[in-house]
Scaffold this motif. Structure first.
Motif, mmCIF file in Angstrom:
data_model
loop_
_atom_site.group_PDB
_atom_site.id
_atom_site.type_symbol
_atom_site.label_atom_id
_atom_site.label_comp_id
_atom_site.label_asym_id
_atom_site.label_seq_id
_atom_site.Cartn_x
_atom_site.Cartn_y
_atom_site.Cartn_z
ATOM 1 N N ARG A 52 61.434 79.447 -17.664
ATOM 2 C CA ARG A 52 61.861 79.242 -16.283
ATOM 3 C C ARG A 52 63.386 79.289 -16.163
ATOM 4 O O ARG A 52 63.936 79.800 -15.174
ATOM 5 C CB ARG A 52 61.344 77.887 -15.780
ATOM 6 N N ALA A 53 64.087 78.776 -17.166
ATOM 7 C CA ALA A 53 65.553 78.836 -17.146
ATOM 8 C C ALA A 53 66.032 80.279 -17.232
ATOM 9 O O ALA A 53 66.993 80.665 -16.537
ATOM 10 C CB ALA A 53 66.120 78.014 -18.303
ATOM 11 N N SER A 54 65.396 81.083 -18.048
ATOM 12 C CA SER A 54 65.804 82.489 -18.155
ATOM 13 C C SER A 54 65.591 83.219 -16.832
ATOM 14 O O SER A 54 66.393 84.074 -16.454
ATOM 15 C CB SER A 54 65.033 83.182 -19.279
ATOM 16 N N ASP A 55 64.516 82.861 -16.106
ATOM 17 C CA ASP A 55 64.283 83.470 -14.793
ATOM 18 C C ASP A 55 65.395 83.080 -13.818
ATOM 19 O O ASP A 55 65.882 83.923 -13.042
ATOM 20 C CB ASP A 55 62.940 83.007 -14.227
ATOM 21 N N MET A 56 65.813 81.807 -13.829
ATOM 22 C CA MET A 56 66.873 81.363 -12.930
ATOM 23 C C MET A 56 68.203 82.014 -13.264
ATOM 24 O O MET A 56 68.976 82.386 -12.365
ATOM 25 C CB MET A 56 67.014 79.836 -12.999
ATOM 26 N N LEU A 57 68.484 82.175 -14.542
ATOM 27 C CA LEU A 57 69.747 82.800 -14.947
ATOM 28 C C LEU A 57 69.837 84.246 -14.481
ATOM 29 O O LEU A 57 70.942 84.773 -14.218
ATOM 30 C CB LEU A 57 69.903 82.729 -16.470
ATOM 31 N N ALA A 58 68.703 84.907 -14.375
ATOM 32 C CA ALA A 58 68.685 86.301 -13.941
ATOM 33 C C ALA A 58 68.549 86.443 -12.433
ATOM 34 O O ALA A 58 68.600 87.560 -11.899
ATOM 35 C CB ALA A 58 67.541 87.042 -14.627
#
Length: 328
Positions: free
Chosen positions: A275-281
């Protein structure tokens, strides 16, 4: 015959005690003291106020402890707090009646253990047993972690009397009886005998029950994973909390997920990092500092988040945000 308290013998040597020769108050005090440190904290109400005669013999069998008890008509009540075995080790008890009926109350269920039957009890939970006559029984103390190798969900089998004179209960009953007189001369090491107890216990509780238990375990594992998926952003989410909400022990939760080749921490961190990787992108989150994104996904320590992120994705969160994710 005077009483004899257990001493520091080797675990394989029997220990014994008798109330013979003791005044009733002293005998009751020693009986309660031994039970509190070995079985569970109990209150004993003897129905014949003028006498108390009891004795026990204890054998170590691998990780198990076999107690052979003789006691008068009495009522025994577990007095410990729910979820605690007091000074005794948390255990599942296999209580097998050899002589005398044992009227039992546990978990809201009332039932009677007749001679030739056994029942599984949890020594961290309230129970009460009432015996109207003199009685003789075996109490096999089994650590829950050991038992879960043979019965993955012992809690589902508590408070259900099982017959040892029919079906797969017969060989288990025969083994219990044989251990009483033959354990000191057994041809196998005691830990191997304990494994035989576990195998026969799984058979005595029923193949159909085992299949139902497998389905139940699968449902519980899916429930745990769904909980992680829905509440991953909660920094206080823990295996202890989820286990309590599911009505199981933390150890059993870990066993369930291990059976699927994973663990609570592994699944939780994987969900949070995804989920963090999705937010970063996501361009909508471009103004959020990396530490805020870590916090919004359940990580209280940004440095720990960065280390886990790099281990998982091969780059730092900042590099990921900048579009430098490794190419497949």
């Amino acid at each position: 015959m005077a009483s004899r308290k257990p001493s520091d013998h080797a675990a394989s040597e029997p220990e014994s005690w008798t109330s013979a020769g003791l005044a009733r108050p002293e005998a009751l005090r020693e009986w309660r003291e031994w039970a509190a440190s070995t079985i569970a904290p109990i209150e004993v109400e003897v129905f014949d106020a003028d006498s108390f005669a009891a004795r026990w013999i204890s054998h170590g069998i691998g990780q198990l402890r076999l107690l052979h008890l003789y006691a008068p008509a009495q009522r025994v009540t577990h007095t410990g707090t729910e979820g605690s075995a007091g000074r005794a080790a948390p255990s599942i008890q296999l209580v097998y009646s050899r002589q005398g009926a044992m009227k039992t109350l546990m978990g809201g269920k009332s039932f009677t253990i007749e001679p030739g039957q056994f029942v599984l009890l949890d020594n961290t939970r309230f129970y009460q047993m009432e015996m109207d006559t003199e009685h003789e029984c075996l109490d096999l103390m089994m650590p829950q972690g050991w038992l879960e190798k043979h019965l993955p969900d012992p809690g589902a089998l508590l408070a259900r009397p099982i017959e040892t004179r029919e079906g797969w209960g017969r060989p288990l009953g025969a083994l219990l009886e044989t251990m009483l007189d033959g354990i000191d001369h057994a041809p196998l090491p005691r830990p191997l005998i304990a494994e035989q107890v576990g195998t026969l216990l799984s058979l005595a509780t029923g193949v159909e029950e085992a299949a139902a238990g497998t389905r139940h375990r699968g449902q519980l594992a899916r429930r745990i994973l769904r909980r992680i998926e829905s509440d991953y952003a909660d920094s206080s989410l823990s295996p202890e909390r989820v286990a309590e909400d599911c009505g199981i022990s933390k150890r059993y939760l870990q066993t369930l997920l291990a059976g699927s080749g994973t663990s609570f921490v592994q699944e939780l961190n994987a969900m949070r990092l995804d989920r963090a990787s999705d937010m970063l992108a996501d361009p909508r989150a471009a103004g959020l500092p990396v530490a805020d994104i870590a916090f919004r996904n359940g990580f209280l320590d940004p440095g720990y988040f960065t280390r886990l992120f790099r281990k998982r994705f091969g780059v730092t969160p900042s590099a990921w945000r900048a579009g430098h994710a490794p190419q497949s």
